[in-house]
Design a protein around this motif. Structure first.
Motif, PDB file in Angstrom:
ATOM      1  N   SER A   1       8.286   1.632  14.239  1.00  0.00           N
ATOM      2  CA  SER A   1       7.593   2.237  13.359  1.00  0.00           C
ATOM      3  C   SER A   1       8.597   3.620  13.147  1.00  0.00           C
ATOM      4  O   SER A   1       9.240   3.797  14.417  1.00  0.00           O
TER       5      SER A   1
ATOM      6  N   ARG B   1       7.145   6.692  12.573  1.00  0.00           N
ATOM      7  CA  ARG B   1       5.999   7.697  12.359  1.00  0.00           C
ATOM      8  C   ARG B   1       6.157   9.110  13.346  1.00  0.00           C
ATOM      9  O   ARG B   1       5.762   9.907  13.083  1.00  0.00           O
TER      10      ARG B   1
ATOM     11  N   TYR C   1       0.590  -6.508   8.679  1.00  0.00           N
ATOM     12  CA  TYR C   1      -0.667  -6.959   8.161  1.00  0.00           C
ATOM     13  C   TYR C   1      -0.546  -8.485   8.862  1.00  0.00           C
ATOM     14  O   TYR C   1       0.439  -8.732   9.207  1.00  0.00           O
TER      15      TYR C   1
ATOM     16  N   ARG D   1      -4.831  -5.363   6.911  1.00  0.00           N
ATOM     17  CA  ARG D   1      -3.709  -4.115   7.149  1.00  0.00           C
ATOM     18  C   ARG D   1      -4.112  -3.726   8.559  1.00  0.00           C
ATOM     19  O   ARG D   1      -5.426  -3.517   9.109  1.00  0.00           O
TER      20      ARG D   1
ATOM     21  N   GLU E   1       3.745  -1.684   5.947  1.00  0.00           N
ATOM     22  CA  GLU E   1       2.714  -1.507   7.173  1.00  0.00           C
ATOM     23  C   GLU E   1       2.782  -2.753   7.580  1.00  0.00           C
ATOM     24  O   GLU E   1       3.203  -3.822   7.163  1.00  0.00           O
TER      25      GLU E   1
ATOM     26  N   ASP F   1       0.678  -1.258   0.157  1.00  0.00           N
ATOM     27  CA  ASP F   1      -0.064  -0.042  -0.129  1.00  0.00           C
ATOM     28  C   ASP F   1       0.732   1.271  -0.020  1.00  0.00           C
ATOM     29  O   ASP F   1       0.410   2.329   0.243  1.00  0.00           O
TER      30      ASP F   1
ATOM     31  N   THR G   1      -1.726  -1.496  10.586  1.00  0.00           N
ATOM     32  CA  THR G   1      -1.066  -0.004  10.814  1.00  0.00           C
ATOM     33  C   THR G   1      -1.363   0.645   9.474  1.00  0.00           C
ATOM     34  O   THR G   1      -1.665   0.152   8.558  1.00  0.00           O
ATOM     35  N   ASP G   2      -1.728   2.006   9.859  1.00  0.00           N
ATOM     36  CA  ASP G   2      -1.950   2.989   8.594  1.00  0.00           C
ATOM     37  C   ASP G   2      -1.056   4.161   8.860  1.00  0.00           C
ATOM     38  O   ASP G   2      -1.971   5.098   9.599  1.00  0.00           O
ATOM     39  N   SER G   3      -0.028   4.205   8.467  1.00  0.00           N
ATOM     40  CA  SER G   3       0.946   5.372   8.909  1.00  0.00           C
ATOM     41  C   SER G   3       1.713   5.789   7.723  1.00  0.00           C
ATOM     42  O   SER G   3       1.932   4.634   6.796  1.00  0.00           O
TER      43      SER G   3
END
Length: 623
Positions: free
Chosen positions: A191, A193, A156, A167, A154, A150, A169-171
């Protein structure tokens, strides 16, 4: 040596600060009781074995990254994956019968699974983007992994057969290196982030993502202790990559290793008393163990290649699990491939007692199919002798003996072999001569078969032709006493199974292979790139081209060679760049070379292979 291998993330230092470079292949506080919604969950009991059992690890001792297994004391290391691609990042199933790993054998990093003896290697993910860092949930129901499908890496999860990918995480920043809590309720991960690599934890459904570490440098490679109370991890906070432990809420970080040399990543023994890790403190990367408090740091293996990423087997598997294809285990339906039934394999090697000279088949043999190397093991402390090994044909192709058994009373050897150059499996049976100096056998691949005869020393070795015969080969006469001599027999290469008809190559110029000269370049050493071109235009072509060098997964070029003008005739030929590209590295660093063309209007375009794939080729430069 390749200290971080093709899949890992490497470091470069300039002046006094750290620059992180993400490297990959075509092969980087809150109250936990609140996260759990109440009291701390009880961890799943650790499997038996403590500091015993087996350790899988990654080694490039055969020229590429492979998955190996060894005893907990470092003895009897064996190659399990046996593939010319890079096989990395192993992870055990909770019952110890299977191993997840990352491989680029099909063009990019994907997740695979194999039996703990190396048999039945099956691809689980199938995506154009990289899938890596697999982790098996302790309850045995799910696999967590990192993917770039994506856009950025991330976390999954998926079913054991690769289905139902979800999925977590979404960062916009990188998220990877998932590791499960022993009760399968949480996942720790890394991460970027918040600006640099830090360790986070979340529930297994992706909720309540919480940061555990907070430093202006790198914290990564988290590993949950078997009792669920601590996390081992790697940090650069004290100016070097060292191993630490902390409570699962991020409190009380404690440094375990005290060197000025890189140490990573931690791997707990099943009872939590020991931690395995790799370190380059003795000149190159080797596997070490230490007590959970950092004491008694002990080197396990000694090899000139890099041995890294150890993972402790959680428990000894049930024997039947080692003989079952993964597809059958997951779905209940027998796997259509491979069609061969493997014999028990060397997952638990023990030394073989001294055998008499006439029945000891270990060592190197000559054969009508090339040099054969055989090793003997015991599958458990009591019983059958099992066999591993390899053979090298005269054309340079190397096959592997994945599974084998030897009956010294009947003097019969049965093996399963694999040909990585064409991904074909087969079986063979041999009978040992009375004097122990020859093995007469027959190989089989489906409905095809032929003779495969081995002799001690060099009494039958002959060149292997590249073509497969259209008629069965004749029996090879092998000497039965030292006084006899035998004329070299006709030889044959083990034939491949029939393949589907390949569509003709479309007209064009293709760059099918890129190689470096020297093959193992050093820092500041000038490199020549040799490209194998295929001209399928039907006539001679004038081609202007060059090679660009990239950091893996980076869009910006790290440099390029001067442009070359070549006259390429119809067919295949090798053409070289000038010998003037080089770079400086402080440690082994991975790069990717890609071939580009220049048209009449000076427009650049990337050349491709004849199958349409990119020419991207990995190479490593070491100090």
């Amino acid at each position: 040596m390749i200290p971080y291998h093709s899949h890992a993330r490497r470091f470069n230092w300039q002046a006094s600060f750290l620059i992180l470079i993400v490297v990959r292949v075509a092969l980087s506080s809150c109250d936990v009781r609140n996260l759990l919604g109440g009291a701390q969950a009880t961890a799943t009991p650790a499997g038996p074995g403590g500091g015993s059992g087996r350790i899988v690890f990654v080694s490039n001792r055969e020229g590429n990254d492979e998955i190996y297994i060894m005893n907990a004391d470092g003895s009897q290391a064996m190659n399990l994956s046996n593939n010319p691609a890079n096989d990395t990042l192993p992870a055990w199933s909770p019952d110890g019968s299977r191993i997840l790993f990352t491989s680029n054998r099909d063009g990019n990093n994907e997740i695979y699974v194999m039996n703990a003896n190396g048999a039945y290697q099956v691809r689980l993910t199938n995506h154009w983007a990289a899938d890596e860092y697999p982790a098996w949930s302790p309850d045995g129901t799910r696999i967590a992994f990192a993917s770039k499908r994506d856009g950025e890496f991330e976390i999954y999860v998926m079913n054991l057969d690769g289905t139902n990918v979800a999925r977590l995480t979404d960062s916009p920043a990188l998220n990877d290196q998932p590791t499960w809590s022993p009760d399968s309720r949480q996942i720790a991960f890394v991460s970027e982030r918040d600006g640099n690599k830090e360790i986070y934890v979340m529930m297994a459904d992706g909720t309540l993502q919480t940061r555990l570490t907070s430093n202006n440098t790198v914290d990564w490679f988290p590993k949950w202790s078997p009792d669920g109370k601590r996390l081992g991890f790697v940090s650069f906070r004290d100016g070097n990559l060292e191993i630490y432990v902390m409570n699962v809420d991020g409190s009380q970080p404690t440094r375990l290793t005290q060197t000025k040399i890189r140490n990573f990543p931690p791997a707990w023994s099943p009872d939590g008393t020991l931690i395995a890790f790799n370190s380059e403190r003795d000149g190159n990367y080797e596997i070490y163990t230490m007590k959970a408090d950092g004491s008694m740091q002990t080197r396990l293996n000694t090899h000139q290649a890099a041995d890294t990423f150890p993972v402790w087997q959680p428990r000894e598997p049930v024997a039947d699990a080692l003989r079952t294809p993964w597809v059958a285990m997951v779905t209940g339906v027998p796997s259509p491939t491979p069609t061969l039934t493997p014999t028990p394999a060397p997952i638990f090697p023990y030394p073989v007692e001294t055998l008499s000279q006439t029945v000891n088949i270990s060592g190197t043999w000559d054969s009508n199919l090339g040099k054969v190397s055989i090793s003997l093991w015991r599958s458990d402390a009591s019983k059958s002798i099992i066999v591993s090994g390899s053979w090298t044909q005269a054309d340079g192709n190397k096959g592997t003996i994945r599974n084998g058994t030897f009956d010294p009373q009947a003097k019969v050897l049965d093996i399963q072999y694999y040909q990585p150059w064409n991904k074909v499996e087969g079986t063979a049976r041999f009978t040992l001569a009375a004097d122990g100096r020859s093995l007469k056998g027959t190989w089989k691949q489906g409905d095809k078969q032929g003779e495969w005869n081995l002799a001690r020393e060099s009494s039958v070795a002959t060149p292997v032709p590249t073509g497969a015969p259209s008629t069965p080969t004749r029996t090879v006469a092998v000497a039965t006493t030292a006084a006899k001599t035998v004329a070299p027999p006709p030889t044959t290469r083990i034939p491949s199974t029939p393949t589907a008809t390949v569509s003709p190559v479309a007209p064009g110029i293709y760059a099918n292979v890129i190689r470096t000269d020297p093959s193992e370049p050093k820092s500041n050493q000038n490199i020549t790139f040799k490209v194998t071109f295929q001209n399928a235009t039907g006539g001679t072509v004038y081609q202007k081209w060059f090679v660009k060098i990239f950091e893996p997964d980076k869009k910006n070029s790290f440099g390029e060679t001067p442009k070359v003008s070549s006259t390429i005739p119809v067919g295949t030929g090798v053409f070289s760049t000038s010998n003037d590209w080089h770079t400086t590295v402080g440690f082994c660093t991975n790069y990717i070379a890609r071939a580009f063309g220049v048209d009449a209007s000076n427009t650049l375009y990337e050349l491709t292979k004849s199958d349409g794939n990119s020419t991207a080729t990995n190479f490593t430069i070491c100090p």
